[in-house]
Design a protein around this motif. Structure first.
Motif, PDB file in Angstrom:
ATOM      1  N   SER A  92       0.833  -1.194   0.000  1.00 20.19           N
ATOM      2  CA  SER A  92       0.000   0.000   0.000  1.00 20.19           C
ATOM      3  C   SER A  92       0.869   1.247   0.000  1.00 20.19           C
ATOM      4  O   SER A  92       2.056   1.207   0.350  1.00 20.19           O
ATOM      5  N   THR A  93       0.280   2.359  -0.379  1.00 16.70           N
ATOM      6  CA  THR A  93       0.955   3.647  -0.323  1.00 16.70           C
ATOM      7  C   THR A  93       0.463   4.420   0.888  1.00 16.70           C
ATOM      8  O   THR A  93      -0.751   4.581   1.090  1.00 16.70           O
ATOM      9  N   PHE A  94       1.408   4.877   1.700  1.00 16.23           N
ATOM     10  CA  PHE A  94       1.108   5.662   2.900  1.00 16.23           C
ATOM     11  C   PHE A  94       1.596   7.090   2.680  1.00 16.23           C
ATOM     12  O   PHE A  94       2.747   7.301   2.288  1.00 16.23           O
ATOM     13  N   HIS A 123       6.018  -1.301   1.969  1.00 14.82           N
ATOM     14  CA  HIS A 123       5.009  -0.340   1.537  1.00 14.82           C
ATOM     15  C   HIS A 123       5.699   0.915   1.011  1.00 14.82           C
ATOM     16  O   HIS A 123       6.845   1.217   1.381  1.00 14.82           O
ATOM     17  N   PRO A 144      -2.919   7.646  -2.112  1.00 20.96           N
ATOM     18  CA  PRO A 144      -2.572   6.725  -1.020  1.00 20.96           C
ATOM     19  C   PRO A 144      -3.787   5.955  -0.500  1.00 20.96           C
ATOM     20  O   PRO A 144      -4.919   6.441  -0.529  1.00 20.96           O
ATOM     21  N   GLU A 145      -3.526   4.749  -0.017  1.00 24.14           N
ATOM     22  CA  GLU A 145      -4.556   3.990   0.695  1.00 24.14           C
ATOM     23  C   GLU A 145      -4.683   4.434   2.144  1.00 24.14           C
ATOM     24  O   GLU A 145      -5.727   4.248   2.761  1.00 24.14           O
ATOM     25  N   ALA A 161      -8.472   5.857  -3.613  1.00 27.85           N
ATOM     26  CA  ALA A 161      -8.081   4.603  -2.965  1.00 27.85           C
ATOM     27  C   ALA A 161      -8.042   4.705  -1.445  1.00 27.85           C
ATOM     28  O   ALA A 161      -7.878   3.689  -0.761  1.00 27.85           O
ATOM     29  N   LYS A 196      -8.444   4.555   2.297  1.00 25.13           N
ATOM     30  CA  LYS A 196      -9.256   3.719   3.174  1.00 25.13           C
ATOM     31  C   LYS A 196      -9.223   4.180   4.636  1.00 25.13           C
ATOM     32  O   LYS A 196     -10.151   3.926   5.379  1.00 25.13           O
ATOM     33  N   LEU A 214      -6.516  -1.508   7.091  1.00 28.74           N
ATOM     34  CA  LEU A 214      -6.264  -1.980   5.723  1.00 28.74           C
ATOM     35  C   LEU A 214      -6.391  -3.507   5.623  1.00 28.74           C
ATOM     36  O   LEU A 214      -6.814  -4.034   4.586  1.00 28.74           O
ATOM     37  N   GLN A 224      -9.812  -4.496   4.708  1.00 30.82           N
ATOM     38  CA  GLN A 224     -10.364  -3.926   3.477  1.00 30.82           C
ATOM     39  C   GLN A 224      -9.913  -4.735   2.275  1.00 30.82           C
ATOM     40  O   GLN A 224      -8.788  -5.241   2.229  1.00 30.82           O
ATOM     41  N   ALA A 248      -8.268  -5.210  -1.262  1.00 36.43           N
ATOM     42  CA  ALA A 248      -7.174  -4.459  -1.898  1.00 36.43           C
ATOM     43  C   ALA A 248      -7.721  -3.583  -3.000  1.00 36.43           C
ATOM     44  O   ALA A 248      -8.665  -3.946  -3.715  1.00 36.43           O
ATOM     45  N   HIS A 249      -7.112  -2.419  -3.173  1.00 38.74           N
ATOM     46  CA  HIS A 249      -7.502  -1.495  -4.256  1.00 38.74           C
ATOM     47  C   HIS A 249      -7.085  -2.075  -5.607  1.00 38.74           C
ATOM     48  O   HIS A 249      -5.957  -2.519  -5.774  1.00 38.74           O
TER      49      HIS A 249
END
Length: 308
Positions: free
Chosen positions: A2-4, A22, A45-46, A65, A67, A301, A304, A306-307
């Motif tokens: 994921s992107t933070f 990540h 970002p997620e 994206a 969350k 996450l 959830q 995944a995007h």
């Protein structure tokens, strides 16, 4: 993976270790709301780790994206929670991660007010010896009124009790309380407290909680401590109350507008002890908040899909 997006320049190494694998984007030391919107648009970002600035609907819409928004601390008033809820974005906080740090800052401000630490230090450095003319305030036997009995308020209450203070507190959400805290309603805080310390989140319902009316209902010479949010206090009313002596001293770590700019009426004013919203800024709290914020985000996450 994921992107933070971190709305700050850094995270504790222990928190970064949890994000191995990540993508982590840092917004810099003092990101504006517009900066955050643009970074959301570019990186989608997620998760956002919220350190500085604010995040609203525009930024959320720029990151379809997204969350979860995870606060690097306990106060979520810099996050538009209504907009997040409408978009199905979880808002989580590192509750209690900085409780010890903030409670200690509140106690330091209370002691600085009652013992004239700042003014006596300045006088000593200027070559004066005020022993014959100065009398401090003793806290033992006096009553402190706490507004907010979460992790920070409870920690502060324990220290106040150890000093021999009577502790009364208001918090409609607090359940079981230790026997040294007497649960009261707000009018009793104004009527009985020799010192008032704020430990509640800022909401539209309690904005300006300490104002001309409530300050006038307090005991003459009351001490005010705020390590929570500046918006809880009507600053012009507090200034007038300090100048009149209704408030003996105000120890403040948070302000209506931050950072405080030159020319603020509290600057240079007798009866104010000020610190730049650093109650939760210790090396220990930095690690605790970072780790908790990342763990909270990862936990959301993990629930959830995944995007795509």
């Amino acid at each position: 993976m994921s992107t933070f997006l971190v709305t700050g320049a850094d995270l504790a190494p222990q928190a970064m270790a949890l994000l191995e694998g990540h993508d982590v984007i840092f917004a810099g030391k003092t990101p504006s709301e517009d900066d955050i919107v643009e970074l959301c648009r570019v990186h989608n970002p997620e998760a956002v780790i919220m350190r500085y600035s604010r995040i609203g609907a525009t930024a959320m819409d720029a990151a379809p994206a997204l969350k979860v928004i995870s606060k690097h601390g306990s106060g979520t008033d810099t996050i538009d929670k209504v907009a997040a809820k409408a978009r199905g974005i979880a808002v989580v906080a590192a509750a209690g991660a900085n409780a010890a740090a903030v409670a200690e800052q509140a106690l330091a401000l209370l002691l600085a007010c009652t013992k004239s630490v700042v003014t006596l230090d300045a006088r000593m450095h200027a070559g004066h010896w005020d022993k014959a003319t100065h009398k401090s305030v003793e806290l033992g036997g006096r009553t402190v009124g706490l507004i907010g009995l979460g992790a920070i308020g409870l920690r502060f209450a324990r220290m106040a009790d150890a000093l021999g203070m009577r502790v009364i507190g208001f918090d409609p959400f607090a359940k079981e309380l230790p026997d040294y805290i007497e649960r009261v309603e707000l009018p009793a805080i104004w009527e009985r407290a020799d010192a008032i310390s704020l430990h509640c989140p800022l909401t539209e319902e309690n904005r300006g909680l300490l104002n001309a009316k409530t300050l006038a209902q307090c005991k003459g010479g009351v001490i005010v401590v705020n390590t929570a949010r500046g918006g809880l206090i009507d600053e012009s009313a507090l200034l007038s109350a300090v100048q009149s002596g209704q408030v003996m001293c105000a120890g403040l770590d948070s302000f209506a507008v931050e950072p405080m700019t030159a020319g603020h009426p509290f600057q240079g004013q007798k009866g104010f002890v000020l610190s730049p919203h650093i109650g939760g800024v210790t090396s220990d709290a930095y690690v605790n908040m970072g780790v908790a914020a990342v763990k909270n985000a990862l936990e959301v996450l993990s629930r959830q899909p995944a995007h795509a």
